[in-house]
Design a protein around this motif. Structure first.
Motif, PDB file in Angstrom:
ATOM      1  N   GLY A  86       9.550  -0.644   6.541  1.00 23.26           N
ATOM      2  CA  GLY A  86       8.779  -1.521   7.060  1.00 23.26           C
ATOM      3  C   GLY A  86       8.092  -2.524   5.895  1.00 23.26           C
ATOM      4  O   GLY A  86       8.115  -1.910   4.877  1.00 23.26           O
ATOM      5  N   ALA A  87       7.760  -3.560   6.327  1.00 27.74           N
ATOM      6  CA  ALA A  87       7.242  -4.513   5.403  1.00 27.74           C
ATOM      7  C   ALA A  87       5.913  -4.111   4.982  1.00 27.74           C
ATOM      8  O   ALA A  87       5.412  -4.165   3.786  1.00 27.74           O
ATOM      9  N   THR A  88       5.172  -3.433   5.675  1.00 27.47           N
ATOM     10  CA  THR A  88       3.746  -2.843   5.333  1.00 27.47           C
ATOM     11  C   THR A  88       3.669  -2.057   4.054  1.00 27.47           C
ATOM     12  O   THR A  88       2.834  -1.941   3.332  1.00 27.47           O
ATOM     13  N   GLU A  89       4.782  -0.982   4.076  1.00 25.15           N
ATOM     14  CA  GLU A  89       4.962  -0.305   2.756  1.00 25.15           C
ATOM     15  C   GLU A  89       4.897  -1.101   1.533  1.00 25.15           C
ATOM     16  O   GLU A  89       4.243  -0.625   0.627  1.00 25.15           O
ATOM     17  N   ILE A  90       5.673  -1.998   1.550  1.00 30.22           N
ATOM     18  CA  ILE A  90       5.904  -2.830   0.537  1.00 30.22           C
ATOM     19  C   ILE A  90       4.611  -3.359   0.094  1.00 30.22           C
ATOM     20  O   ILE A  90       4.190  -3.806  -1.038  1.00 30.22           O
ATOM     21  N   ILE A  91       3.726  -3.875   0.885  1.00 32.45           N
ATOM     22  CA  ILE A  91       2.508  -4.606   0.804  1.00 32.45           C
ATOM     23  C   ILE A  91       1.610  -3.701  -0.014  1.00 32.45           C
ATOM     24  O   ILE A  91       1.046  -4.034  -1.023  1.00 32.45           O
ATOM     25  N   TYR A  92       1.643  -2.233   0.413  1.00 31.02           N
ATOM     26  CA  TYR A  92       0.728  -1.298  -0.254  1.00 31.02           C
ATOM     27  C   TYR A  92       1.276  -0.985  -1.709  1.00 31.02           C
ATOM     28  O   TYR A  92       0.363  -1.054  -2.508  1.00 31.02           O
ATOM     29  N   ASN A  93       2.473  -0.784  -1.779  1.00 34.97           N
ATOM     30  CA  ASN A  93       3.129  -0.593  -3.168  1.00 34.97           C
ATOM     31  C   ASN A  93       2.792  -1.807  -3.927  1.00 34.97           C
ATOM     32  O   ASN A  93       2.704  -1.616  -4.962  1.00 34.97           O
ATOM     33  N   PHE A  94       3.136  -2.871  -3.712  1.00 31.90           N
ATOM     34  CA  PHE A  94       2.763  -4.177  -4.312  1.00 31.90           C
ATOM     35  C   PHE A  94       1.359  -4.108  -4.812  1.00 31.90           C
ATOM     36  O   PHE A  94       1.073  -4.185  -5.929  1.00 31.90           O
ATOM     37  N   CYS A  95       0.400  -3.733  -4.071  1.00 31.63           N
ATOM     38  CA  CYS A  95      -1.167  -3.840  -4.398  1.00 31.63           C
ATOM     39  C   CYS A  95      -1.185  -2.548  -5.485  1.00 31.63           C
ATOM     40  O   CYS A  95      -2.213  -2.976  -6.174  1.00 31.63           O
ATOM     41  N   PRO A 108      -6.144 -16.621   2.649  1.00 30.80           N
ATOM     42  CA  PRO A 108      -6.429 -17.414   3.759  1.00 30.80           C
ATOM     43  C   PRO A 108      -6.538 -16.667   5.098  1.00 30.80           C
ATOM     44  O   PRO A 108      -5.891 -15.690   5.496  1.00 30.80           O
ATOM     45  N   ILE A 109      -7.499 -17.226   6.174  1.00 32.17           N
ATOM     46  CA  ILE A 109      -7.975 -16.414   7.182  1.00 32.17           C
ATOM     47  C   ILE A 109      -7.917 -17.376   8.162  1.00 32.17           C
ATOM     48  O   ILE A 109      -8.337 -18.436   8.213  1.00 32.17           O
ATOM     49  N   PRO A 110      -7.557 -17.089   9.565  1.00 30.30           N
ATOM     50  CA  PRO A 110      -7.164 -15.688  10.106  1.00 30.30           C
ATOM     51  C   PRO A 110      -5.888 -15.310   9.641  1.00 30.30           C
ATOM     52  O   PRO A 110      -4.867 -16.289   9.548  1.00 30.30           O
ATOM     53  N   THR A 111      -5.321 -14.183   9.370  1.00 33.68           N
ATOM     54  CA  THR A 111      -4.245 -13.826   9.021  1.00 33.68           C
ATOM     55  C   THR A 111      -3.793 -12.249   9.283  1.00 33.68           C
ATOM     56  O   THR A 111      -4.793 -11.549   9.616  1.00 33.68           O
ATOM     57  N   PHE A 112      -2.932 -11.924   8.984  1.00 33.87           N
ATOM     58  CA  PHE A 112      -2.251 -10.367   8.985  1.00 33.87           C
ATOM     59  C   PHE A 112      -3.300  -9.446   7.987  1.00 33.87           C
ATOM     60  O   PHE A 112      -3.532  -9.730   7.110  1.00 33.87           O
ATOM     61  N   GLY A 113      -3.743  -8.618   8.916  1.00 31.51           N
ATOM     62  CA  GLY A 113      -4.883  -7.761   8.176  1.00 31.51           C
ATOM     63  C   GLY A 113      -4.636  -6.813   7.249  1.00 31.51           C
ATOM     64  O   GLY A 113      -5.715  -6.278   6.423  1.00 31.51           O
ATOM     65  N   GLU A 114      -3.221  -6.429   7.055  1.00 28.64           N
ATOM     66  CA  GLU A 114      -3.281  -5.476   6.038  1.00 28.64           C
ATOM     67  C   GLU A 114      -3.173  -5.781   4.697  1.00 28.64           C
ATOM     68  O   GLU A 114      -3.328  -5.023   3.525  1.00 28.64           O
ATOM     69  N   TYR A 115      -3.096  -7.236   4.109  1.00 30.64           N
ATOM     70  CA  TYR A 115      -3.369  -7.580   2.980  1.00 30.64           C
ATOM     71  C   TYR A 115      -4.893  -7.154   2.583  1.00 30.64           C
ATOM     72  O   TYR A 115      -4.871  -6.703   1.303  1.00 30.64           O
ATOM     73  N   GLU A 116      -5.896  -7.669   3.343  1.00 28.22           N
ATOM     74  CA  GLU A 116      -7.115  -7.151   2.895  1.00 28.22           C
ATOM     75  C   GLU A 116      -7.509  -5.661   2.726  1.00 28.22           C
ATOM     76  O   GLU A 116      -7.861  -5.077   1.860  1.00 28.22           O
ATOM     77  N   SER A 117      -6.716  -4.938   3.743  1.00 29.94           N
ATOM     78  CA  SER A 117      -6.884  -3.378   3.587  1.00 29.94           C
ATOM     79  C   SER A 117      -6.284  -2.889   2.541  1.00 29.94           C
ATOM     80  O   SER A 117      -6.712  -1.947   1.761  1.00 29.94           O
ATOM     81  N   ALA A 118      -5.170  -3.420   2.243  1.00 25.40           N
ATOM     82  CA  ALA A 118      -4.464  -2.791   0.723  1.00 25.40           C
ATOM     83  C   ALA A 118      -4.933  -3.275  -0.491  1.00 25.40           C
ATOM     84  O   ALA A 118      -5.143  -2.198  -1.264  1.00 25.40           O
ATOM     85  N   VAL A 119      -5.627  -4.307  -0.454  1.00 27.95           N
ATOM     86  CA  VAL A 119      -6.316  -4.758  -1.638  1.00 27.95           C
ATOM     87  C   VAL A 119      -7.685  -4.064  -1.781  1.00 27.95           C
ATOM     88  O   VAL A 119      -7.834  -3.578  -2.929  1.00 27.95           O
ATOM     89  N   LEU A 121      -8.270  -0.988  -0.743  1.00 30.27           N
ATOM     90  CA  LEU A 121      -7.920   0.416  -1.410  1.00 30.27           C
ATOM     91  C   LEU A 121      -7.935   0.351  -3.011  1.00 30.27           C
ATOM     92  O   LEU A 121      -8.156   1.431  -3.235  1.00 30.27           O
ATOM     93  N   ARG A 122      -7.413  -0.741  -3.470  1.00 32.73           N
ATOM     94  CA  ARG A 122      -7.365  -0.668  -4.890  1.00 32.73           C
ATOM     95  C   ARG A 122      -8.624  -1.240  -5.533  1.00 32.73           C
ATOM     96  O   ARG A 122      -8.625  -1.105  -6.927  1.00 32.73           O
ATOM     97  N   GLY A 123      -9.594  -1.600  -4.654  1.00 32.82           N
ATOM     98  CA  GLY A 123     -10.679  -2.119  -5.422  1.00 32.82           C
ATOM     99  C   GLY A 123     -10.805  -3.398  -5.718  1.00 32.82           C
ATOM    100  O   GLY A 123     -11.598  -3.985  -6.468  1.00 32.82           O
ATOM    101  N   GLY A 124      -9.998  -4.374  -5.135  1.00 31.47           N
ATOM    102  CA  GLY A 124      -9.715  -5.736  -5.552  1.00 31.47           C
ATOM    103  C   GLY A 124     -11.068  -6.477  -5.069  1.00 31.47           C
ATOM    104  O   GLY A 124     -11.762  -6.046  -3.887  1.00 31.47           O
ATOM    105  N   LYS A 125     -11.473  -7.696  -5.777  1.00 31.37           N
ATOM    106  CA  LYS A 125     -12.479  -8.574  -5.294  1.00 31.37           C
ATOM    107  C   LYS A 125     -11.962  -9.652  -4.277  1.00 31.37           C
ATOM    108  O   LYS A 125     -11.329 -10.471  -4.864  1.00 31.37           O
TER     109      LYS A 125
END
Length: 357
Positions: A86-95, A108-119, A121-125
């Motif tokens: 699935g595409a979501t695995e790649i989002i998390y591996n990319f992060c 940009p929001i509103p948008t797919f929530g997994e970007y925020e979630s994956a970032v 988890l990595r401690g991004g700002k």
């Protein structure tokens, strides 16, 4: 046991689909999942009937045949492709590869929530940019692009259905490159738009671009989980090194290859989506209390005077599931999203909305 705060406090992103509600009825008409309204191509059905003997065999960990077939489909070298469960695995591996603690990220929001979630988890700002159409607000967005960071853009955007034009995307890419910032573009719905040539895959040479696409949406393979990413060779090599072994099942790989062999499947899908989009938008816009946003994707965002959660519950009594959009950052309980389906299903939804005011 002690866990990192950003992990212990993590709340999973809420999505649509029949398992987003308790005790889903098998006959539920699901308008909450934005999958190809034609389902999956016929050759996939034949594979699933005859491929059971392959289940005991470990799959190719590198999805070699699928990458070769995708190379022809998207016209990029094999070494520029990564396959994901699935595409979501790649989002998390990319992060995992790009985001470290305090890496500046713009979404940009509103948008797919997994970007925020994956970032997270990595401690991004993370900084958010509220817009319902990035084409109209691109100048302000560009001014907010961080240095030495990353941008996530969903194109067409989920849930608004807006396509950011290629010209606008190139402005963003150039501005980000001047600030040494990576641009992650999620094009999972691009093949289902009327103009898939708005994709920026052919601008991979800019060096700061990574594009995500999915066979889940385009070819109706949601249950088989097949996504793919396109990036420069260095990025793809890193993602291959960090992905889990055997991440995509053998049947999923073969199903994806067969799906891609159906040359007219996407054009038939786009024709259906265009026809049914117009039918849905025109019909729903006539119902008091509902207004549809312009959409170039296979779904429509709707503003409703009825509370979105209340409306969802009312429609569930009619065996119809819609997406309550109050769970999207930047939206509230005034919004729902519907997938574009077949005429019979769409007519059922319209009748249900008329009766649920």
């Amino acid at each position: 046991m002690k866990f990192a705060k950003n992990i212990a406090s993590r709340v999973p992103v809420l999505h649509g689909g029949p398992y987003s509600i308790e005790n889903p009825n098998p006959t539920l008409v699901d308008f909450s999942s934005n999958v190809n309204p034609l389902g999956f191509p016929p050759p996939v059905k034949k594979l699933l009937k005859t491929g059971l003997q392959k289940i005991p065999i470990y799959p190719d960990p590198n999805s070699t045949n699928l990458r070769k077939r995708l190379s022809k489909h998207v016209k990029v070298p094999v070494d520029n492709l990564i396959i994901g469960n699935g595409a979501t695995e790649i989002i998390y591996n990319f992060c995992q590869a790009v985001i470290t603690k305090n890496t500046p990220v713009l979404i940009p929001i509103p948008t797919f929530g997994e970007y925020e979630s994956a970032v997270a988890l990595r401690g991004g700002k993370i900084e958010f940019f509220k817009t319902m159409n990035l084409n109209h607000d691109v100048s302000d967005f560009i001014r907010q692009i961080p240095k030495n960071g990353c941008i996530f853009i969903c194109n067409p955007n989920n849930p608004t259905g807006t396509v950011v034009s290629k010209n606008t995307m190139l402005q963003i890419l150039r501005a980000a490159k001047s600030r040494s910032t990576m641009v992650f573009v999620d094009e999972c719905f691009m093949e289902l738009t009327q103009n898939p040539k708005e994709s920026v895959i052919d601008h991979m040479g800019m060096g700061n671009l990574f594009v995500l696409q999915s066979l889940t949406k385009s070819f109706g393979l949601a249950g088989l989980r097949v996504g793919y990413g396109v990036g420069d060779r260095k990025m793809i090599s890193v993602l291959h090194n960090i992905k889990i072994p055997w991440n995509v099942s053998g049947l999923s790989q073969e199903a994806a290859v067969l799906a891609l062999s159906e040359k007219n499947f996407l054009s038939r899908t786009r024709n259906l989506i265009k026809k049914e989009h117009d039918f849905l938008k025109n019909s729903i816009s006539k119902i008091n209390g509902f207004s549809c946003f312009d959409s170039s994707a296979n779904f429509i965002l709707i503003r409703t005077k009825t509370n979105s959660k209340t409306l969802q519950k009312r429609l569930l009594k009619k065996n119809i599931l819609i997406r309550d959009c109050s769970t999207f950052r930047g939206l509230d309980e005034s919004y729902i999203r519907i997938a574009i389906k077949t005429r019979k299903e769409n007519a059922k939804l319209i009748l249900a909305l008329e009766e649920s005011k």
